[in-house]
Design a protein around this motif. Structure first.
Motif, PDB file in Angstrom:
ATOM      1  N   UNK A 162      -4.490  -1.581   1.527  1.00 36.64           N
ATOM      2  CA  UNK A 162      -3.415  -2.349   2.739  1.00 36.64           C
ATOM      3  C   UNK A 162      -1.604  -2.605   2.649  1.00 36.64           C
ATOM      4  N   UNK A 163      -1.882  -3.393   1.469  1.00 41.39           N
ATOM      5  CA  UNK A 163      -1.158  -3.597   0.465  1.00 41.39           C
ATOM      6  C   UNK A 163      -0.033  -2.258   0.245  1.00 41.39           C
ATOM      7  N   UNK A 164      -0.832  -1.857  -0.031  1.00 35.29           N
ATOM      8  CA  UNK A 164       0.321  -0.657  -1.088  1.00 35.29           C
ATOM      9  C   UNK A 164       0.900   0.446   0.036  1.00 35.29           C
ATOM     10  N   UNK A 165       0.540   0.253   1.296  1.00 42.10           N
ATOM     11  CA  UNK A 165       0.829   1.228   1.903  1.00 42.10           C
ATOM     12  C   UNK A 165       1.785   0.265   3.351  1.00 42.10           C
ATOM     13  N   UNK A 166       1.509  -0.694   3.443  1.00 39.17           N
ATOM     14  CA  UNK A 166       3.066  -1.872   3.735  1.00 39.17           C
ATOM     15  C   UNK A 166       3.859  -1.618   2.660  1.00 39.17           C
ATOM     16  N   UNK A 167       3.813  -1.744   1.336  1.00 37.79           N
ATOM     17  CA  UNK A 167       5.274  -1.473   0.893  1.00 37.79           C
ATOM     18  C   UNK A 167       5.179   0.200   0.571  1.00 37.79           C
ATOM     19  N   UNK A 168       5.034   1.011   1.012  1.00 39.38           N
ATOM     20  CA  UNK A 168       4.856   2.398   1.176  1.00 39.38           C
ATOM     21  C   UNK A 168       6.238   1.885   3.273  1.00 39.38           C
ATOM     22  N   UNK A 169       5.601   1.458   3.882  1.00 39.02           N
ATOM     23  CA  UNK A 169       6.331   1.448   4.406  1.00 39.02           C
ATOM     24  C   UNK A 169       8.083   0.705   4.808  1.00 39.02           C
ATOM     25  N   UNK A 170       8.123  -0.309   4.448  1.00 35.54           N
ATOM     26  CA  UNK A 170       9.045  -1.171   4.345  1.00 35.54           C
ATOM     27  C   UNK A 170      10.102  -1.254   2.615  1.00 35.54           C
ATOM     28  N   UNK A 171       9.404   0.073   1.868  1.00 31.74           N
ATOM     29  CA  UNK A 171      10.392   0.186   0.692  1.00 31.74           C
ATOM     30  C   UNK A 171      11.775   0.361   1.239  1.00 31.74           C
ATOM     31  N   UNK A 172      12.443   0.646   0.330  1.00 36.39           N
ATOM     32  CA  UNK A 172      14.354   1.187   0.762  1.00 36.39           C
ATOM     33  C   UNK A 172      14.497  -0.043   1.990  1.00 36.39           C
ATOM     34  N   UNK A 173      14.264  -0.805   2.685  1.00 34.34           N
ATOM     35  CA  UNK A 173      14.255  -1.336   4.192  1.00 34.34           C
ATOM     36  C   UNK A 173      14.586  -2.518   3.757  1.00 34.34           C
ATOM     37  N   UNK A 174      15.631  -3.075   4.406  1.00 34.75           N
ATOM     38  CA  UNK A 174      16.153  -4.728   4.219  1.00 34.75           C
ATOM     39  C   UNK A 174      15.067  -5.981   5.472  1.00 34.75           C
ATOM     40  N   UNK A 175      14.021  -5.855   5.133  1.00 34.79           N
ATOM     41  CA  UNK A 175      12.801  -5.921   6.259  1.00 34.79           C
ATOM     42  C   UNK A 175      12.996  -7.664   4.884  1.00 34.79           C
ATOM     43  N   UNK A 176      13.128  -8.547   5.515  1.00 35.11           N
ATOM     44  CA  UNK A 176      12.683 -10.594   4.970  1.00 35.11           C
ATOM     45  C   UNK A 176      11.546 -10.314   4.786  1.00 35.11           C
ATOM     46  N   UNK A 177      10.477 -11.503   4.148  1.00 37.54           N
ATOM     47  CA  UNK A 177       9.505 -11.438   4.201  1.00 37.54           C
ATOM     48  C   UNK A 177      10.103 -12.859   4.003  1.00 37.54           C
ATOM     49  N   UNK A 178       9.434 -13.926   4.989  1.00 38.54           N
ATOM     50  CA  UNK A 178       9.308 -15.571   4.591  1.00 38.54           C
ATOM     51  C   UNK A 178       7.647 -15.981   5.582  1.00 38.54           C
ATOM     52  N   UNK A 179       7.456 -17.558   4.688  1.00 39.91           N
ATOM     53  CA  UNK A 179       6.626 -18.166   5.065  1.00 39.91           C
ATOM     54  C   UNK A 179       6.163 -19.240   5.294  1.00 39.91           C
ATOM     55  N   UNK A 180       6.069 -19.314   6.822  1.00 40.61           N
ATOM     56  CA  UNK A 180       6.625 -20.368   7.668  1.00 40.61           C
ATOM     57  C   UNK A 180       4.705 -21.781   8.128  1.00 40.61           C
ATOM     58  N   UNK A 181       5.557 -22.627   8.585  1.00 35.06           N
ATOM     59  CA  UNK A 181       4.282 -22.911   8.751  1.00 35.06           C
ATOM     60  C   UNK A 181       3.225 -22.607   9.824  1.00 35.06           C
ATOM     61  N   UNK A 182       2.804 -23.211   9.844  1.00 33.28           N
ATOM     62  CA  UNK A 182       1.346 -23.004  10.966  1.00 33.28           C
ATOM     63  C   UNK A 182       1.952 -23.018  12.670  1.00 33.28           C
ATOM     64  N   UNK A 183       3.175 -24.366  12.907  1.00 31.24           N
ATOM     65  CA  UNK A 183       3.546 -24.326  14.163  1.00 31.24           C
ATOM     66  C   UNK A 183       4.741 -23.565  14.364  1.00 31.24           C
ATOM     67  N   UNK A 184       5.451 -23.227  13.413  1.00 33.32           N
ATOM     68  CA  UNK A 184       5.900 -21.916  13.065  1.00 33.32           C
ATOM     69  C   UNK A 184       5.785 -20.959  13.840  1.00 33.32           C
ATOM     70  N   UNK A 185       4.432 -20.037  13.506  1.00 34.33           N
ATOM     71  CA  UNK A 185       3.809 -19.159  14.017  1.00 34.33           C
ATOM     72  C   UNK A 185       2.907 -19.587  14.859  1.00 34.33           C
ATOM     73  N   UNK A 186       2.949 -20.366  15.867  1.00 32.41           N
ATOM     74  CA  UNK A 186       1.891 -20.679  16.838  1.00 32.41           C
ATOM     75  C   UNK A 186       1.327 -19.972  17.769  1.00 32.41           C
ATOM     76  N   UNK A 187       2.396 -19.268  18.289  1.00 28.64           N
ATOM     77  CA  UNK A 187       2.263 -17.943  19.091  1.00 28.64           C
ATOM     78  C   UNK A 187       1.052 -16.444  18.767  1.00 28.64           C
ATOM     79  N   UNK A 188       1.950 -16.687  17.214  1.00 28.58           N
ATOM     80  CA  UNK A 188       0.842 -15.198  16.799  1.00 28.58           C
ATOM     81  C   UNK A 188      -0.547 -15.777  16.360  1.00 28.58           C
ATOM     82  N   UNK A 189      -0.909 -17.424  16.013  1.00 25.37           N
ATOM     83  CA  UNK A 189      -2.074 -17.742  16.141  1.00 25.37           C
ATOM     84  C   UNK A 189      -2.656 -17.788  17.161  1.00 25.37           C
ATOM     85  N   UNK A 190      -2.517 -18.303  18.895  1.00 27.30           N
ATOM     86  CA  UNK A 190      -3.002 -18.606  19.480  1.00 27.30           C
ATOM     87  C   UNK A 190      -3.293 -16.433  19.538  1.00 27.30           C
TER      88      UNK A 190
END
Length: 216
Positions: A162-190
């Motif tokens: 899974x990780x390798x395929x994700x890397x293939x998809x986003x490689x060369x792009x400017x996608x930004x990865x961020x860690x957030x608290x659960x309260x900032x991720x509430x809708x995805x959690x639900x």
């Protein structure tokens, strides 16, 4: 724990012995005074390192914030009722005005929370079209998964496909990865929790009802 170790290292056992065997109260009081001063100095030094270190841990986002105009923000999450137990995934993508572009949830069988998180970001990133990769911020509340995706920490071997395929998809792009608290991720959690008891993986071009999700 830190102060207790320092206390021992600086001669607590000797002080205790002195209480029992000392023939001079003055010598004991002097040793106590020196010990307290040493402990206090260590305490101040520890706080000085915490407060003024140039390598502070980054503060986490406390609430969800829209991305800059012209960009998109993808939030993903996984849920496992039992860890391992029945699990689900969920995620959504919103634009700079906070409008939902798409959302999804669905079951993924029985697995632990880490596997649910990995599959959630896997499904989410595969949904992003190539022309949006340079305009997306990807947020999740699993620090391990974000570290695995950034490449700073090696993922468990079972997640490598899974990780390798994700890397293939986003490689060369400017996608930004961020860690957030659960309260900032509430809708995805639900959404992920709703996915646990759903029949199949479902996609929407709006945010489906999630207020009635039952927490297990």
């Amino acid at each position: 724990m830190y102060l207790f170790e320092v206390w021992n290292q600086l001669g607590f056992s000797d002080v205790y012995s002195d209480v029992v065997t000392s023939v001079g109260r003055h010598a004991l009081e002097k040793k106590r005074k020196n010990l307290v001063e040493s402990l206090f100095a260590c305490y101040l030094e520890g706080w000085r390192e915490v407060c003024f270190s140039s390598e502070r841990l980054p503060s986490l986002v406390q609430r969800w914030e829209p991305p800059p105009l012209g960009m998109f923000k993808l939030n993903f999450d996984g849920a496992s009722f039992g860890n391992p137990g029945p699990a689900g995934v969920g995620g959504l993508c919103r634009n700079g005005e906070g409008v939902v572009q798409w959302a999804f949830f669905g079951p993924i069988g029985v697995c632990d929370a880490s596997e649910a998180e990995v599959k959630a970001v896997f499904y989410s990133i595969k949904k992003i079209s190539d022309d949006c990769l340079d305009k997306v911020i990807i947020e999740g509340d699993s620090l391990n998964v974000i570290r695995w995706l950034k490449g700073g920490v090696a993922p468990p071997w079972r997640f490598l496909p899974f990780i390798d395929e994700i890397h293939e998809i986003i490689s060369g792009s400017s996608a930004v990865l961020k860690h957030v608290r659960r309260v900032a991720n509430e809708k995805a959690d639900l959404l992920a929790k709703r996915g646990v008891n759903s029949d199949s993986l479902q996609w929407f071009d709006y945010l489906p009802p999630i207020s009635h999700v039952l927490f297990c």
